[in-house]
Motif scaffolding. Structure first.
Motif, short mmCIF file in Angstrom:
data_model
loop_
_atom_site.label_atom_id
_atom_site.label_comp_id
_atom_site.label_asym_id
_atom_site.label_seq_id
_atom_site.Cartn_x
_atom_site.Cartn_y
_atom_site.Cartn_z
N VAL A 95 0.84 -1.20 0.00
CA VAL A 95 0.00 0.00 0.00
C VAL A 95 0.88 1.25 0.00
CG1 VAL A 95 -1.65 1.37 1.36
CG2 VAL A 95 -2.02 -1.09 1.06
N GLY A 96 1.86 1.30 0.90
CA GLY A 96 2.67 2.52 1.05
C GLY A 96 3.54 2.81 -0.17
N ILE A 97 4.46 1.88 -0.47
CA ILE A 97 5.40 2.14 -1.57
C ILE A 97 4.72 1.92 -2.93
CG2 ILE A 97 7.56 1.37 -2.65
CD1 ILE A 97 8.64 0.87 0.17
N GLY A 98 3.84 0.90 -2.98
CA GLY A 98 3.21 0.58 -4.26
C GLY A 98 2.11 1.55 -4.66
N MET A 99 1.38 2.10 -3.68
CA MET A 99 0.21 2.91 -4.05
C MET A 99 0.24 4.33 -3.49
SD MET A 99 -2.88 0.18 -3.96
CE MET A 99 -2.61 -0.69 -2.46
N VAL A 100 0.52 4.47 -2.18
CA VAL A 100 0.45 5.81 -1.58
C VAL A 100 1.57 6.70 -2.14
CG1 VAL A 100 0.66 7.14 0.56
CG2 VAL A 100 -0.67 5.03 0.53
N GLY A 101 2.78 6.17 -2.23
CA GLY A 101 3.91 6.95 -2.74
C GLY A 101 3.59 7.54 -4.12
N PRO A 102 3.27 6.67 -5.11
CA PRO A 102 2.94 7.21 -6.44
C PRO A 102 1.75 8.18 -6.41
CG PRO A 102 3.35 4.85 -6.57
CD PRO A 102 3.35 5.20 -5.12
N THR A 103 0.81 7.97 -5.50
CA THR A 103 -0.35 8.88 -5.41
C THR A 103 0.08 10.23 -4.86
OG1 THR A 103 -1.76 6.96 -5.02
CG2 THR A 103 -2.71 9.10 -4.47
N LEU A 104 0.95 10.22 -3.85
CA LEU A 104 1.45 11.49 -3.30
C LEU A 104 2.29 12.24 -4.34
CD1 LEU A 104 2.48 10.64 0.39
CD2 LEU A 104 0.47 11.91 -0.38
N MET A 105 3.03 11.50 -5.16
CA MET A 105 3.84 12.16 -6.19
C MET A 105 2.95 12.98 -7.13
SD MET A 105 6.48 9.16 -7.30
CE MET A 105 7.17 8.10 -6.02
N VAL A 106 1.72 12.49 -7.36
CA VAL A 106 0.79 13.18 -8.27
C VAL A 106 -0.02 14.25 -7.52
CG1 VAL A 106 -1.16 12.89 -9.84
CG2 VAL A 106 0.59 11.12 -9.72
N HIS A 107 -0.57 13.89 -6.37
CA HIS A 107 -1.54 14.78 -5.71
C HIS A 107 -1.04 15.43 -4.42
CE1 HIS A 107 -4.71 13.28 -8.37
NE2 HIS A 107 -4.29 12.06 -8.12
N GLY A 108 0.08 14.98 -3.88
CA GLY A 108 0.51 15.48 -2.57
C GLY A 108 1.10 16.87 -2.64
N LEU A 120 8.92 6.31 3.61
CA LEU A 120 8.40 5.08 2.99
C LEU A 120 9.56 4.23 2.49
CD1 LEU A 120 5.31 6.41 1.01
CD2 LEU A 120 5.30 4.47 2.58
N LEU A 121 10.46 4.85 1.76
CA LEU A 121 11.57 4.06 1.18
C LEU A 121 12.47 3.48 2.25
CD1 LEU A 121 12.71 5.99 -2.02
CD2 LEU A 121 11.18 4.04 -1.81
N ARG A 122 12.58 4.17 3.39
CA ARG A 122 13.44 3.66 4.47
C ARG A 122 12.76 2.58 5.30
NH1 ARG A 122 15.44 9.04 4.37
NH2 ARG A 122 17.72 9.04 4.45
N GLY A 123 11.50 2.29 5.01
CA GLY A 123 10.79 1.25 5.77
C GLY A 123 10.27 1.76 7.10
N ARG A 124 10.17 3.09 7.26
CA ARG A 124 9.75 3.65 8.55
C ARG A 124 8.25 3.88 8.63
NH1 ARG A 124 14.60 7.94 9.03
NH2 ARG A 124 16.26 6.41 9.32
N GLU A 125 7.55 3.82 7.49
CA GLU A 125 6.10 4.08 7.51
C GLU A 125 5.35 2.95 6.81
OE1 GLU A 125 4.90 7.83 5.87
OE2 GLU A 125 6.11 8.97 7.31
N VAL A 126 4.55 2.23 7.59
CA VAL A 126 3.62 1.27 6.97
C VAL A 126 2.28 1.99 6.85
CG1 VAL A 126 2.34 -0.88 7.36
CG2 VAL A 126 4.79 -0.79 7.83
N TRP A 127 1.68 1.92 5.67
CA TRP A 127 0.39 2.57 5.44
C TRP A 127 -0.69 1.52 5.21
CZ3 TRP A 127 -0.94 7.91 3.87
CH2 TRP A 127 0.09 8.82 4.13
N CYS A 128 -1.91 1.86 5.59
CA CYS A 128 -3.05 1.02 5.23
C CYS A 128 -4.03 1.86 4.43
CB CYS A 128 -3.71 0.40 6.46
SG CYS A 128 -4.41 1.60 7.60
N GLN A 129 -4.96 1.17 3.80
CA GLN A 129 -5.91 1.85 2.91
C GLN A 129 -7.31 1.76 3.52
OE1 GLN A 129 -7.16 -0.44 -0.47
NE2 GLN A 129 -6.91 1.28 -1.85
N MET A 130 -7.83 2.88 3.97
CA MET A 130 -9.16 2.90 4.58
C MET A 130 -10.18 3.40 3.58
SD MET A 130 -9.01 4.12 8.45
CE MET A 130 -7.75 3.61 9.57
N PHE A 131 -10.58 2.53 2.69
CA PHE A 131 -11.59 2.86 1.69
C PHE A 131 -12.89 2.12 1.99
CE2 PHE A 131 -8.82 4.20 -2.25
CZ PHE A 131 -8.22 5.17 -1.49
N SER A 132 -12.84 0.76 2.00
CA SER A 132 -14.07 -0.05 2.09
C SER A 132 -14.80 0.16 3.41
CB SER A 132 -13.73 -1.53 1.97
OG SER A 132 -13.03 -1.77 0.78
#
Ligand SMILES: Cc1cc2nc3c(=O)[nH]c(=O)nc-3n(C[C@H](O)[C@H](O)[C@H](O)COP(=O)(O)OP(=O)(O)OC[C@H]3O[C@@H](n4cnc5c(N)ncnc54)[C@H](O)[C@@H]3O)c2cc1C
Length: 395
Positions: A95-108, A120-132
């Motif tokens: 979620v973090g590196i695969g999805m949130v990172g690229p999303t922040l690059m566009v919209h952040g 994220l790249l250093r492994g210091r932030e695990v993200w989850c996706q709160m959609f459903s």
């Protein structure tokens, strides 16, 4: 598109394989953290991501301006396929590196990028996706968790479900309804939610494969600052779609595959059996098709092009391929697969995957939804009936 591998990719793969041989634990060894689930697994992923960062392997296809190596998706895939041979994983960062990172690059905002991308790249932030939510999965835009404005920020109330890794996450990307008066695809806002914020209650859900990766999350008067908004206020649907575009395009590479099936067939004296050979060959064909589909998706993502309906093809094919390969493994292993009590050894690993494969038909959009997308967007078939506006459905 040229799928031929350049000498650069071949050399990169050899370099990656040599480094992994020297630094990654073997599958099934005491240091193989993929055998554990839940917290031990996530902690293992964090340590491994930090190791990758220190050694210069993190963010292979991320742009250099965001700390990545600036390589194409082919390099990323080459590394991941090699990594999958070892007892390590990056799944907690999907979620973090695969999805949130690229999303922040566009919209952040600049501040959000600076704050989260290096961590994220250093492994210091695990993200989850709160959609459903209990009432909003396939019809995600019908969600009802509410974000109300208050001076200096927002206050959020509602319930999320199926949130993978929520218990262990540092941040969530949260989609909430910020304006009920607008049509349901508008009036949604995306937020970066610090998981230590007061008012977040998390209940794990045990799955049939034994893991408790899923969670229910209750949000009660959760306060968020203004700078937690990702993208435009009421423009969360656009942000969510950028994120879902990356999610639907990825087919995992950490599942056991053809080499493991061959190993089982050889161990059982079935390598010359005609039916076994046919099944393994059919699985090999599926694996190769998936590899090429993955390359096409990754290449589009690498050029910042929309993945579009291709992502639905990958999603559908991946779910079917996993189900078929797990069925081949269970016919070879028989009762040994059913009675395996740990994931050490092939029978245990295949048992886990047999019990996990059905979830792939649901995650990131069910098979039915993927077929709807293909029918409407790729084949030009009539659109399915749209439900009534949100203002009417949510009251
Ligand atoms: C392994 C896994 C991990 C997940 N991780 C996360 C996560 O981290 N964060 C998160 O937010 N969510 C996560 N999810 C949730 C996932 O996104 C939803 O389960 C999925 O979108 C389906 O929603 P639902 O479960 O509400 O099913 P529903 O939408 O209620 O669907 C029920 C059934 O109706 C069918 N259906 C619904 N609408 C239509 C239609 N228009 N046409 C035809 N058929 C239809 C569906 O195909 C399905 O068979 C995860 C799910 C899984 C399985």
């Amino acid at each position: 598109m040229d799928l031929h591998e350049s000498e650069d990719v071949v050399a990169f793969r050899a370099q990656a394989a040599a480094w992994l041989e020297a630094h990654a634990p073997r599958k099934g060894s005491v240091d193989d953290f993929t055998i554990g689930r839940d917290r031990a697994f996530v902690e293992g992923c964090r340590r491994w991501q930090a190791t990758l960062f220190d050694a210069g392997w993190a963010g292979i296809s991320w742009p250099t301006e965001f700390g990545g190596l600036g390589r194409t998706a082919l390099f990323d895939l080459a590394f991941r396929v090699q990594q999958a041979r070892f007892g390590v994983s990056g799944a907690a960062f999907d979620v973090g590196i695969g999805m949130v990172g690229p999303t922040l690059m566009v919209h952040g905002t600049a501040q959000q990028k600076e704050r989260h991308l290096p961590s994220l790249l250093r492994g210091r932030e695990v993200w989850c996706q709160m959609f459903s939510e209990p009432g909003a999965g396939s019809d995600l835009a019908g969600l009802s968790t509410e974000a109300r404005r208050r001076p200096g920020g927002w206050v959020v109330n509602g319930q999320k479900v199926w949130t993978s890794y929520a218990r262990f996450a540092d941040y969530a990307i949260l989609l909430a309804r910020s304006d009920r008066a607008q049509p349901k695809h508008r009036g949604l806002t995306c937020f970066a939610l610090d998981m230590r914020t007061r008012g977040i209650e998390i209940h794990p859900i045990r799955q049939m494969n034994g893991a408790a990766e899923f969670n229910q999350v209750f949000l009660t008067d959760v306060a968020l600052p203004d700078d937690a908004v990702i993208g435009e206020v009421d423009g969360g649907w656009t942000v969510a779609n950028t994120m879902l575009g990356s999610e639907r395009g990825l087919a995992g590479d950490e599942w056991p595959g053809v080499p493991e099936l061959i190993e089982i067939a050889r161990n059982r004296g079935l390598a010359a059996d005609p039916l076994t050979r046919q099944h393994i060959a059919a699985t090999f064909v599926g694996q190769e098709i998936l590899r090429y589909l993955n390359l096409r998706v990754q290449s589009r993502l690498g050029r910042a092009e929309p993945v579009g309906a291709l992502a639905s093809i990958v999603n559908l094919f991946f779910a079917d391929h996993l189900r078929r390969s797990a069925t081949v493994a269970s016919s070879l292993l028989g009762p040994e697969l059913l009675t395996a009590r740990s994931q050490i050894g092939l029978a245990g690993r295949w048992q886990y995957h047999l019990l996990t494969a059905p979830s792939v038909r649901i995650a990131s959009g069910t098979d039915e939804i993927q077929r709807n997308i293909l029918g409407e967007r790729a084949l030009g078939l009539p659109r399915e009936p749209r439900p009534e506006p949100v203002a009417a459905t949510l009251t």
